[in-house]
Scaffold this motif. Structure first.
Motif, PDB file in Angstrom:
ATOM      1  N   LYS A  56      -1.223   0.085  11.925  1.00  0.00           N
ATOM      2  CA  LYS A  56      -2.400   0.474  12.691  1.00  0.00           C
ATOM      3  C   LYS A  56      -3.062   1.511  11.793  1.00  0.00           C
ATOM      4  CE  LYS A  56      -3.975   2.610  16.929  1.00  0.00           C
ATOM      5  NZ  LYS A  56      -3.551   3.323  18.142  1.00  0.00           N
ATOM      6  N   ALA A  57      -4.041   1.078  11.032  1.00  0.00           N
ATOM      7  CA  ALA A  57      -4.578   1.884   9.943  1.00  0.00           C
ATOM      8  C   ALA A  57      -5.697   2.813  10.380  1.00  0.00           C
ATOM      9  CB  ALA A  57      -5.086   0.977   8.830  1.00  0.00           C
ATOM     10  N   GLU A  58      -5.614   4.033   9.886  1.00  0.00           N
ATOM     11  CA  GLU A  58      -6.712   4.991   9.984  1.00  0.00           C
ATOM     12  C   GLU A  58      -7.110   5.296   8.543  1.00  0.00           C
ATOM     13  OE1 GLU A  58      -7.183   9.654  11.030  1.00  0.00           O
ATOM     14  OE2 GLU A  58      -6.117   8.438  12.498  1.00  0.00           O
ATOM     15  N   THR A  59      -8.363   5.026   8.201  1.00  0.00           N
ATOM     16  CA  THR A  59      -8.811   5.225   6.825  1.00  0.00           C
ATOM     17  C   THR A  59      -9.856   6.334   6.750  1.00  0.00           C
ATOM     18  OG1 THR A  59     -10.606   3.607   6.955  1.00  0.00           O
ATOM     19  CG2 THR A  59      -8.442   2.787   6.252  1.00  0.00           C
ATOM     20  N   PHE A  60     -10.031   6.843   5.554  1.00  0.00           N
ATOM     21  CA  PHE A  60     -11.102   7.800   5.293  1.00  0.00           C
ATOM     22  C   PHE A  60     -11.615   7.556   3.889  1.00  0.00           C
ATOM     23  CE2 PHE A  60      -7.227   9.913   3.933  1.00  0.00           C
ATOM     24  CZ  PHE A  60      -7.573  10.427   2.689  1.00  0.00           C
ATOM     25  N   GLY A  61     -12.825   8.001   3.641  1.00  0.00           N
ATOM     26  CA  GLY A  61     -13.401   7.895   2.306  1.00  0.00           C
ATOM     27  C   GLY A  61     -14.609   8.796   2.168  1.00  0.00           C
ATOM     28  N   TRP A  62     -14.567   9.639   1.133  1.00  0.00           N
ATOM     29  CA  TRP A  62     -15.680  10.557   0.855  1.00  0.00           C
ATOM     30  C   TRP A  62     -15.960  10.563  -0.635  1.00  0.00           C
ATOM     31  CZ3 TRP A  62     -11.310  12.822   3.428  1.00  0.00           C
ATOM     32  CH2 TRP A  62     -11.447  12.918   4.807  1.00  0.00           C
TER      33      TRP A  62
END
Length: 138
Positions: A56-62
């Motif tokens: 159950k993926a939680e992703t981020f990207g900046w």
């Protein structure tokens, strides 16, 4: 890219956790992230790799942070009873380590250790991705 990320995500899981509790953060120079297709593509590849592992993926990207481009994924599944204490202990250890690296109010931060940093999975990823693309030298 997803094919390269699956083994890295699997390896990020704490030992003895049955494949639960993994997370990875990649820190790339902004130019390198663009060369790979941009933060959205890398983030999508992380999400796809996590799905392959049943996360159950939680992703981020900046982009444009003081560390360049930061993109990552965390497994947010609730581990079953045999693994919950292992995942919880690992999460607490990582939080303590992070606080110790930064320093507690009124105390100096600890010197760097030989513990793997966020740079290690980044280098592993870039090396594996280059090999998958048939690139000899990055």
């Amino acid at each position: 890219m997803t094919r390269v990320l699956v083994p890295l995500l699997r390896a990020s899981c704490p030992p003895g956790a049955g494949g639960y509790g993994g997370s990875i953060e990649l820190r790339l120079p902004d130019s390198e992230a663009e060369r790979l297709g941009g933060v959205a593509l890398v983030r999508a590849a992380l999400r796809a790799a996590a799905r392959e592992l049943g996360w159950k993926a939680e992703t981020f990207g900046w982009t444009g942070t003081i560390h360049g481009t930061m993109v990552g994924v965390t497994d947010r599944r609730t581990p079953p009873a045999p693994f919950d204490s292992v995942v919880d202990a690992d999460r607490q250890r990582r939080m303590r380590d992070a606080v110790d690296r930064v320093g507690r109010p009124g105390t100096p931060s600890l010197p760097p250790t030989d513990e793997p940093s966020a740079r290690l999975p980044t280098e592993e990823f870039l090396t594996a991705y280059a090999a998958a693309q048939g690139v000899v030298d990055r």
